[in-house]
Design an enzyme around this catalytic site. Structure first.
Site, PDB file in Angstrom:
ATOM      1  CD  GLN A 164      -2.635   1.161   2.620  1.00  0.00           C
ATOM      2  OE1 GLN A 164      -2.132   0.939   3.708  1.00  0.00           O
ATOM      3  NE2 GLN A 164      -3.926   1.373   2.469  1.00  0.00           N
ATOM      4  N   GLY A 165       0.874   2.002  -1.096  1.00  0.00           N
ATOM      5  CA  GLY A 165       1.685   3.211  -1.195  1.00  0.00           C
ATOM      6  C   GLY A 165       0.850   4.453  -0.970  1.00  0.00           C
TER       7      GLY A 165
ATOM      8  CB  SER B 240       2.598   6.917   4.466  1.00  0.00           C
ATOM      9  OG  SER B 240       1.512   6.380   5.164  1.00  0.00           O
TER      10      SER B 240
ATOM     11  CB  SER C 226       3.954  -2.986   5.050  1.00  0.00           C
ATOM     12  OG  SER C 226       3.780  -2.121   6.132  1.00  0.00           O
TER      13      SER C 226
ATOM     14  CD  GLU D 178      -5.147  -0.469   6.663  1.00  0.00           C
ATOM     15  OE1 GLU D 178      -5.269   0.200   5.626  1.00  0.00           O
ATOM     16  OE2 GLU D 178      -4.127  -0.469   7.363  1.00  0.00           O
TER      17      GLU D 178
ATOM     18  CD  GLU E  86      -1.282  10.010  19.541  1.00  0.00           C
ATOM     19  OE1 GLU E  86      -1.038   9.389  18.482  1.00  0.00           O
ATOM     20  OE2 GLU E  86      -0.798   9.669  20.639  1.00  0.00           O
TER      21      GLU E  86
HETATM   22  C1  LIG Z   1       4.779  -0.724  10.902  1.00  0.00           C
HETATM   23  C2  LIG Z   1       4.221   0.283   9.989  1.00  0.00           C
HETATM   24  C3  LIG Z   1       3.734  -0.099   8.767  1.00  0.00           C
HETATM   25  C4  LIG Z   1       3.208   0.845   7.894  1.00  0.00           C
HETATM   26  N1  LIG Z   1       2.791   0.424   6.671  1.00  0.00           N
HETATM   27  C5  LIG Z   1       2.339   1.329   5.788  1.00  0.00           C
HETATM   28  C6  LIG Z   1       1.987   0.927   4.486  1.00  0.00           C
HETATM   29  O1  LIG Z   1       2.059  -0.250   4.147  1.00  0.00           O
HETATM   30  N2  LIG Z   1       1.552   1.848   3.612  1.00  0.00           N
HETATM   31  C7  LIG Z   1       1.435   3.173   3.965  1.00  0.00           C
HETATM   32  O2  LIG Z   1       1.016   3.958   3.135  1.00  0.00           O
HETATM   33  N3  LIG Z   1       1.794   3.598   5.197  1.00  0.00           N
HETATM   34  C8  LIG Z   1       2.244   2.706   6.109  1.00  0.00           C
HETATM   35  N4  LIG Z   1       2.620   3.115   7.368  1.00  0.00           N
HETATM   36  C9  LIG Z   1       2.602   4.538   7.661  1.00  0.00           C
HETATM   37  C10 LIG Z   1       1.551   4.973   8.661  1.00  0.00           C
HETATM   38  O3  LIG Z   1       0.281   4.998   8.066  1.00  0.00           O
HETATM   39  C11 LIG Z   1       1.975   6.341   9.197  1.00  0.00           C
HETATM   40  O4  LIG Z   1       3.152   6.144   9.933  1.00  0.00           O
HETATM   41  C12 LIG Z   1       0.937   6.971  10.069  1.00  0.00           C
HETATM   42  O5  LIG Z   1      -0.202   7.329   9.328  1.00  0.00           O
HETATM   43  C13 LIG Z   1       1.475   8.204  10.780  1.00  0.00           C
HETATM   44  O6  LIG Z   1       2.121   9.089   9.920  1.00  0.00           O
HETATM   45  P1  LIG Z   1       3.598   9.635  10.263  1.00  0.00           P
HETATM   46  O7  LIG Z   1       4.444   8.470  10.524  1.00  0.00           O
HETATM   47  O8  LIG Z   1       3.976  10.577   9.223  1.00  0.00           O
HETATM   48  O9  LIG Z   1       3.450  10.401  11.646  1.00  0.00           O
HETATM   49  P2  LIG Z   1       2.942  11.903  11.825  1.00  0.00           P
HETATM   50  O10 LIG Z   1       1.671  12.102  11.108  1.00  0.00           O
HETATM   51  O11 LIG Z   1       4.051  12.834  11.562  1.00  0.00           O
HETATM   52  O12 LIG Z   1       2.643  11.892  13.376  1.00  0.00           O
HETATM   53  C14 LIG Z   1       3.622  12.153  14.389  1.00  0.00           C
HETATM   54  C15 LIG Z   1       2.891  12.308  15.717  1.00  0.00           C
HETATM   55  O13 LIG Z   1       2.003  13.438  15.632  1.00  0.00           O
HETATM   56  C16 LIG Z   1       0.695  13.054  15.966  1.00  0.00           C
HETATM   57  N5  LIG Z   1      -0.279  13.820  15.163  1.00  0.00           N
HETATM   58  C17 LIG Z   1      -0.261  14.087  13.847  1.00  0.00           C
HETATM   59  N6  LIG Z   1      -1.349  14.750  13.466  1.00  0.00           N
HETATM   60  C18 LIG Z   1      -2.104  14.923  14.573  1.00  0.00           C
HETATM   61  C19 LIG Z   1      -3.383  15.510  14.853  1.00  0.00           C
HETATM   62  N7  LIG Z   1      -4.142  16.069  13.897  1.00  0.00           N
HETATM   63  N8  LIG Z   1      -3.832  15.471  16.127  1.00  0.00           N
HETATM   64  C20 LIG Z   1      -3.086  14.882  17.103  1.00  0.00           C
HETATM   65  N9  LIG Z   1      -1.885  14.318  16.907  1.00  0.00           N
HETATM   66  C21 LIG Z   1      -1.414  14.317  15.658  1.00  0.00           C
HETATM   67  C22 LIG Z   1       0.641  11.585  15.629  1.00  0.00           C
HETATM   68  O14 LIG Z   1      -0.400  10.932  16.334  1.00  0.00           O
HETATM   69  C23 LIG Z   1       2.011  11.110  16.033  1.00  0.00           C
HETATM   70  O15 LIG Z   1       2.040  10.868  17.430  1.00  0.00           O
HETATM   71  C24 LIG Z   1       3.151   2.196   8.261  1.00  0.00           C
HETATM   72  C25 LIG Z   1       3.629   2.587   9.507  1.00  0.00           C
HETATM   73  C26 LIG Z   1       4.161   1.659  10.376  1.00  0.00           C
HETATM   74  C27 LIG Z   1       4.660   2.114  11.700  1.00  0.00           C
END
Ligand SMILES: Cc1cc2nc3c(=O)[nH]c(=O)nc-3n(C[C@H](O)[C@H](O)[C@H](O)COP(=O)(O)OP(=O)(O)OC[C@H]3O[C@@H](n4cnc5c(N)ncnc54)[C@H](O)[C@@H]3O)c2cc1C
Lengths: 373, 334
Positions: free
Chosen positions: A126-127, A129, A161, A244, A357
């Site tokens: 899934q692309g 993020s 992933s 999902e 969150e």
């Molecule tokens: C093991 C793993 C597998 C994954 N697999 C995939 C995948 O296959 N495909 C894919 O597309 N993505 C994947 N992801 C990505 C995942 O969807 C993102 O990591 C997630 O959506 C959070 O985005 P970020 O990492 O940019 O964190 P950020 O959005 O930068 O968040 C950082 C912190 O800020 C907080 N925050 C952000 N916005 C708000 C808000 N509005 N209110 C309160 N708090 C907030 C968050 O809760 C977090 O604590 C994966 C992630 C992990 C860890």
């Protein structure tokens, strides 16, 4: 309100139990890379040959069109048999790419992909993020320029992933540069072997290369790979995330009860001890998560926001279980064992698929009706 | 479909009727003047006989509907006499005292809860009660108070709860409960705690939508949103488990003891978490005696003391639903 199963269901359960007893692989699943791919596809192909794949898919697409009762019984038996985690590299294909194609795909897309998925012949990733678009998915910047009957993709995805072992990708890109946020996006099927794609695996804190960065440099994708309408990708993406966050998670959620039972068996806590109290709490919470899972299957009013509630209960409970499992280990907690591995992996539960969150925001705004911030 | 967790039309009707009865006779605003609830209106509604068979004057409903009714009673903070009465009817009937059971069900004999306290008992809402239902660990007994005069003692929060003391050896034990009665007690107490958890959530969410600071409703602030989401989570978990436990208990399924014990373990936590959080969301008014929220907290503390949960780790883990009917035909080979 009732939870009765018929004799017919009971036979189904018996057949599932017997089949699983004979077929669940003895060796544990490899963590990553080609061995993880081979193991997962083998297992899915075995399930398919036994008539157990695509239980929840409609019959016309090679599934079994099984009602909720049978799905629940299958997963109850599945986790009881300690069968491989459903969250392996076939999860995306079976649980949301496939269902998304069934809901919104063209006949050609369905005819080509659905059998490959069910028979254990293709891995999807899934692309969604990007480095600049995590929780705020709608701010994504990867672009797709429409040229004739092709889309030319440039940009980067991250945390994808299984990107290193996938054949296809659910790729979300901005195809209309004049629109922003949720408008002007498209959801396309991306062939991971297409020229211009570079996959750079990332090691996670558990030491596993489970996800990757993906770079797109003038990657050409046929327009016919768009799913659900050009520039209408947000709607398709929400369909994907809906799968999902709902029934796809059934097998993962029910598995927690088994984790708690295994933990209790391993810990042998003295009656009345602090550990016994803690394990009793976990047991009760796992029972409630199970009850919530049943509710989403057997209640008509379940929505994808209810999925957020369940997803959050699941994620936080999974972490508490992993933490308890770590705490009762003694010095072995510092060695690389399945419980310590699970403990580290559990940190992802409140991040992946929408952070805790963000789920709380959804619950507050969409279920409880508090004002949007 | 053989599994269906939707409320049936009959259930919706009886709950709507209960809601109307409670709004008329037990509005939460009544608590602003201290007085002890009479069970007359609940008895007239048939609240004590809901699960009784039709020969016994019941309405043909079951333990599931009775549990759902008790969730509503929790919302309205109806005196814990309601739980005591529901159990007392069963104890009296089991002891072959049909006349007494009838009087309790009709609201003619009021029953108050009793808890072990020193060598005697602490009674809750004892005013005018003829009987007490004692919750001692996992033992239930019905005590005839006769002419004994319980001695009033100041209740939690300067009279927030009406407590009195029954001296050691006073009253006469006339009936004992069995395992089934304990299971019912756990189910109804938990149902009321769920009602409290839901009501506390609803009060907080309402307040968060109306109270404004910094030019907007406080519910627009994420800290408040997350408090509310946490309350929503607790209530949802408990409510799902209540359905599961009530169905298992009604159907006499072999996982009933497990499901009810899990429920009874979660219920106190959810009720205390939600009432505590709801007080915080209300700010200063939440700490005042004027707002209603403290009544929910205190009622939760009362209910939590009504019996001890069964030790959950001693019970076999629950399995997926199974058929209650013995197999008649062998499975066709696949
Ligand atoms: C093991 C793993 C597998 C994954 N697999 C995939 C995948 O296959 N495909 C894919 O597309 N993505 C994947 N992801 C990505 C995942 O969807 C993102 O990591 C997630 O959506 C959070 O985005 P970020 O990492 O940019 O964190 P950020 O959005 O930068 O968040 C950082 C912190 O800020 C907080 N925050 C952000 N916005 C708000 C808000 N509005 N209110 C309160 N708090 C907030 C968050 O809760 C977090 O604590 C994966 C992630 C992990 C860890």
């Amino acid at each position: 309100m009732r939870l009765d199963i018929t004799e017919d269901d009971e036979c189904f359960r018996r057949a599932a139990r017997d089949w699983l007893a004979d077929n669940v692989p003895a060796a544990p699943a490899p963590y990553d890379g080609q061995p993880a791919r081979d193991y997962a596809l083998d297992w899915l192909a075995t399930c398919h040959a036994g008539g157990w794949s695509g239980l929840g898919w409609p019959r016309e697409y090679g599934g079994q069109g099984a009602p909720g009762e049978k799905l629940i019984l299958w997963y109850e038996e599945y986790v009881r048999a300690r069968a491989p985690s459903v969250l392996d590299c076939t999860f995306v294909a079976v649980n949301h790419a496939g269902p998304t194609l069934i809901a919104l795909g063209s006949d050609a897309q369905k005819a080509f992909h659905l059998p490959r998925i069910l028979e254990g012949r293709s891995v999807w990733c899934q692309g969604f993020s990007e480095p600049g678009a995590g929780s705020d998915l709608a701010s994504l910047a990867a672009t797709g320029r429409v040229e004739g009957d092709e889309i030319v993709v440039n940009g980067q995805k991250i945390w994808t992933s299984f990107a290193d072992i996938a054949d296809y990708q659910e790729l979300l890109i901005r195809t209309d540069p004049d629109q922003d946020r949720h408008r002007g996006l498209s959801w396309v099927i991306c062939d991971m072997t297409a020229p211009g794609i570079t996959v750079r695996p990332i090691r996670n804190m558990a030491g596993v290369t489970h996800f990757a960065e993906v770079f797109y440099d003038d990657v050409r994708i046929p327009l016919s790979n768009v799913v659900g309408g050009l520039h209408d990708g947000w709607r398709t993406a929400m369909t994907t995330l809906g799968f999902e966050r709902r029934t796809a998670a059934m097998g993962v959620q029910l598995a927690l009860s088994i984790k708690v039972e295994d933990l209790i068996a391993r810990a042998e806590p003295a009656p009345g001890s602090a550990t016994a109290e803690r394990l009793a709490d976990l047991r009760a919470e796992a029972a409630a998560l199970r009850a919530m899972t049943y509710r989403t299957v057997f209640r008509d009013s379940a929505t994808s926001s209810d999925g957020s509630l369940m997803r959050l209960v699941f994620a936080e409970l999974a972490q508490r279980i992993a933490q308890a499992s770590m705490d009762i280990l003694g010095a072995e907690a510092l060695t690389d064992t399945p419980p310590t591995h699970d403990y580290l992996e559990a940190y992802s539960e409140t991040i992946a698929g929408g952070t805790a969150e963000i789920q709380r925001n959804i619950i507050a705004e969409r279920i409880l009706g508090l004002p949007r911030s | 479909m053989t599994c269906d967790l939707n409320r049936t039309d009959d259930q919706r009707q009886i709950l709507d009727a209960a809601t109307a009865m409670l709004a008329a006779h037990y509005p939460v605003a009544r608590l602003r003047e201290p007085r002890t609830d009479s069970m007359a209106a609940l008895a007239e509604f048939g609240g004590f006989l809901l699960a009784a068979s039709e020969e016994d004057g019941g309405a043909g409903f079951t333990l599931v509907e009775e549990a759902l009714l008790h969730v509503r009673l929790g919302h309205h903070l109806v005196s814990p006499r309601a739980v005591a009465g529901a159990l007392a009817c069963r104890l009296a009937a089991r002891q072959a005292e049909p006349a007494l059971a009838e009087r309790i069900a009709a609201g003619a004999a009021e029953v108050c809860p009793a808890l072990p306290h020193g060598d005697g008992h602490l009674l809750i809402d004892a005013e005018g009660a003829a009987l007490a239902l004692a919750f001692e660990g996992r033992r239930l007994s019905l005590i005839e108070l006769g002419g004994t005069a319980p001695e009033p003692v100041a209740g939690l929060g300067h009279g927030g709860i009406a407590t009195s003391r029954l001296a050691p050896g006073r009253g006469r034990r006339i009936a004992e409960g069995d395992d089934r009665a304990c299971l019912t007690a756990d189910l109804l107490v938990s149902a009321q705690l769920l009602g409290i958890a839901e009501a506390a959530r609803d009060l907080a969410v309402d307040y968060a939508q109306t109270r404004r600071q910094f030019g907007k409703p406080i519910g627009a602030f994420q800290a408040i949103k997350h408090h509310c989401a946490n309350m929503g989570l607790q209530a949802e978990m408990l409510s799902a488990q209540l359905d599961m436990a009530a169905i298992a208990a009604r159907d006499g399924r072999d996982d009933a003891a497990f499901q009810v014990a899990a429920l009874r373990r979660l219920a106190p936590r959810a009720a205390l978490f939600n009432t505590r959080t709801a007080i915080q969301v209300h700010g200063g008014i939440g700490f005042s005696a004027e707002a209603d929220i403290h009544h929910y907290l205190k009622q939760a503390h009362v209910l939590i003391r009504l019996g001890e949960p069964a030790p959950l780790l001693d019970l076999p883990a629950a399995l997926a639903p199974r058929t209650n009917r013995p197999r008649r035909t062998p499975c066709a080979s696949p």
